[in-house]
Design a protein around this motif. Structure first.
Motif, PDB file in Angstrom:
ATOM      1  N   SER A  24       0.827  -1.209   0.000  1.00 52.03           N
ATOM      2  CA  SER A  24       0.000   0.000   0.000  1.00 52.03           C
ATOM      3  C   SER A  24       0.863   1.262   0.000  1.00 52.03           C
ATOM      4  O   SER A  24       0.521   2.255  -0.652  1.00 52.03           O
ATOM      5  CB  SER A  24      -0.938   0.007   1.209  1.00 52.03           C
ATOM      6  N   LEU A  28       0.538   3.995  -2.854  1.00 53.04           N
ATOM      7  CA  LEU A  28       0.227   5.397  -2.567  1.00 53.04           C
ATOM      8  C   LEU A  28       1.316   6.320  -3.103  1.00 53.04           C
ATOM      9  O   LEU A  28       1.025   7.395  -3.658  1.00 53.04           O
ATOM     10  CB  LEU A  28       0.061   5.595  -1.061  1.00 53.04           C
ATOM     11  N   THR A  31       1.201   6.353  -7.015  1.00 52.54           N
ATOM     12  CA  THR A  31       0.008   7.066  -7.480  1.00 52.54           C
ATOM     13  C   THR A  31       0.171   8.573  -7.307  1.00 52.54           C
ATOM     14  O   THR A  31      -0.148   9.358  -8.208  1.00 52.54           O
ATOM     15  CB  THR A  31      -1.230   6.581  -6.709  1.00 52.54           C
ATOM     16  N   THR A  32       0.666   8.980  -6.133  1.00 46.64           N
ATOM     17  CA  THR A  32       0.869  10.409  -5.880  1.00 46.64           C
ATOM     18  C   THR A  32       1.912  10.995  -6.817  1.00 46.64           C
ATOM     19  O   THR A  32       1.733  12.100  -7.356  1.00 46.64           O
ATOM     20  CB  THR A  32       1.302  10.636  -4.419  1.00 46.64           C
ATOM     21  N   LEU A  57      -6.242   7.586  -4.302  1.00 42.24           N
ATOM     22  CA  LEU A  57      -5.565   6.979  -3.146  1.00 42.24           C
ATOM     23  C   LEU A  57      -6.504   6.049  -2.394  1.00 42.24           C
ATOM     24  O   LEU A  57      -6.082   4.994  -1.891  1.00 42.24           O
ATOM     25  CB  LEU A  57      -5.041   8.080  -2.221  1.00 42.24           C
ATOM     26  N   THR A  58      -7.780   6.418  -2.315  1.00 44.78           N
ATOM     27  CA  THR A  58      -8.770   5.551  -1.672  1.00 44.78           C
ATOM     28  C   THR A  58      -8.931   4.242  -2.432  1.00 44.78           C
ATOM     29  O   THR A  58      -9.038   3.163  -1.833  1.00 44.78           O
ATOM     30  CB  THR A  58     -10.125   6.264  -1.576  1.00 44.78           C
ATOM     31  N   VAL A  60      -6.611   2.834  -4.225  1.00 43.78           N
ATOM     32  CA  VAL A  60      -5.387   2.059  -3.989  1.00 43.78           C
ATOM     33  C   VAL A  60      -5.480   1.316  -2.656  1.00 43.78           C
ATOM     34  O   VAL A  60      -5.201   0.109  -2.583  1.00 43.78           O
ATOM     35  CB  VAL A  60      -4.156   2.982  -4.014  1.00 43.78           C
ATOM     36  N   ILE A  61      -5.876   2.032  -1.603  1.00 39.46           N
ATOM     37  CA  ILE A  61      -5.982   1.411  -0.282  1.00 39.46           C
ATOM     38  C   ILE A  61      -7.038   0.314  -0.281  1.00 39.46           C
ATOM     39  O   ILE A  61      -6.836  -0.784   0.281  1.00 39.46           O
ATOM     40  CB  ILE A  61      -6.311   2.481   0.780  1.00 39.46           C
TER      41      ILE A  61
END
Length: 311
Positions: A24, A28, A31-32, A57-58, A60-61
């Protein structure tokens, strides 16, 4: 619910949360980085949408959580296995939070000064410390999520449909797994979970030796959860446990377990919906807090004077 893999306590406490934290964190970070590069470097947007980034991000998590649950070996979540997982996770989380809070409060001044200096120097050390802290936090989140999944599996073993368990979240879940913690099974020493630690097995023997010991341990871990879940969560757990206890005394243990997936779970779902609605109404009625105007302040290293005091 059996698989070829032998379920181990270390999977729930260490390996699955660690894998979740590593994967994760990478997800994150990548992705960022890609979002910032595309919106700022390629599209040349002056003010990229933070909402879109939060959605990404949500996702991804959520994906990492799904695959973590999917890779955990499924097995019959008997009472002994369930208590072993929940107790260990609660104690680890409580101890970790206590140590972190003690270290932060004791060294608050030094930490703040160090952060100011690192910010002024734009040091890579500050970034590394932040990354390490993020991984540790993700590990703790992963471990607690494994605990939620164990509660789900335990409630399923009691005969509660999965969709009812999901609808009982977040406020009513404790009312569905508490019976699986308290009620003693016919063969309390039988377990599907491999636990190599002998002293921990002896602790579980003591907990399951009597209902008094089981209830006392339940009270203890609920109180310990205050350290990382807060007082309100513990109070809600005690209130729902009291409702469950009164209900079971009124109808009897056998009748309660036979109908736990019907009227009892339906009542818990209704309670959860009411609590969620009340929370939404309360949040809607509370006026928004106005943020104070922030001023840009530049700090130079030459302006910082560090003095040492002899104790």
């Amino acid at each position: 619910m059996n698989t070829n893999k032998t379920p181990k306590l270390s999977t729930w406490l260490l390996w699955s949360p660690l894998k979740f934290a590593g994967i994760s964190f990478l997800g994150l970070f990548i992705t960022t980085f890609l979002y910032t590069w595309i919106t700022g470097g390629i599209l040349k947007l002056q003010a990229p949408s933070t909402t879109l980034l939060a959605v990404l991000l949500t996702l991804v998590i959520s994906t990492c959580i799904y695959f973590m649950f999917k890779r955990i070996p499924k097995f019959k979540m008997d009472q002994r296995s369930f208590i072993s997982i929940i107790n260990a996770q609660t104690i680890i989380a409580a101890v970790a939070f206590s140590i972190s809070a003690y270290f932060i409060f004791k060294n608050a001044q030094q930490i703040m000064l160090y952060l100011v200096i690192m910010e002024a120097q734009k040091s890579i050390a500050m970034i590394l410390i932040g990354m390490l802290a993020a991984i540790v936090c993700l590990y703790m989140i992963g471990m607690l999520l494994c605990g939620v999944y164990a509660k789900y599996l335990r409630a399923r073993e009691l005969g509660i449909p999965g969709w009812k368990i999901i609808l009982s979240m977040p406020f009513g879940l404790s009312a569905l797994w508490t019976p699986g913690y308290i009620f003693k099974e016919d063969n309390a020493k039988k377990t599907s979970l491999q636990i190599k630690c002998k002293w921990y097995n002896r602790v579980q023997d003591w907990i399951l030796s009597s209902k008094t010991n089981t209830i006392a341990t339940f009270v203890f871990i609920t109180l310990a959860s205050i350290l990382f879940m807060g007082l309100n969560s513990a109070l809600l757990t005690f209130i729902l446990a009291l409702i469950f206890g009164i209900w079971a005394l009124q109808v009897g243990t056998s009748n309660f377990l036979k109908n736990i997936g019907k009227s009892y779970s339906n009542t818990i779902i209704a309670t959860n919906i009411v609590l969620v609605a009340l929370l939404i109404c309360f949040r809607a009625m509370v006026p928004p807090v106005q943020q104070p105007v922030q001023q840009n302040v530049q700090i130079n290293i030459s302006d910082i004077e560090v003095t040492q005091t002899q104790q």
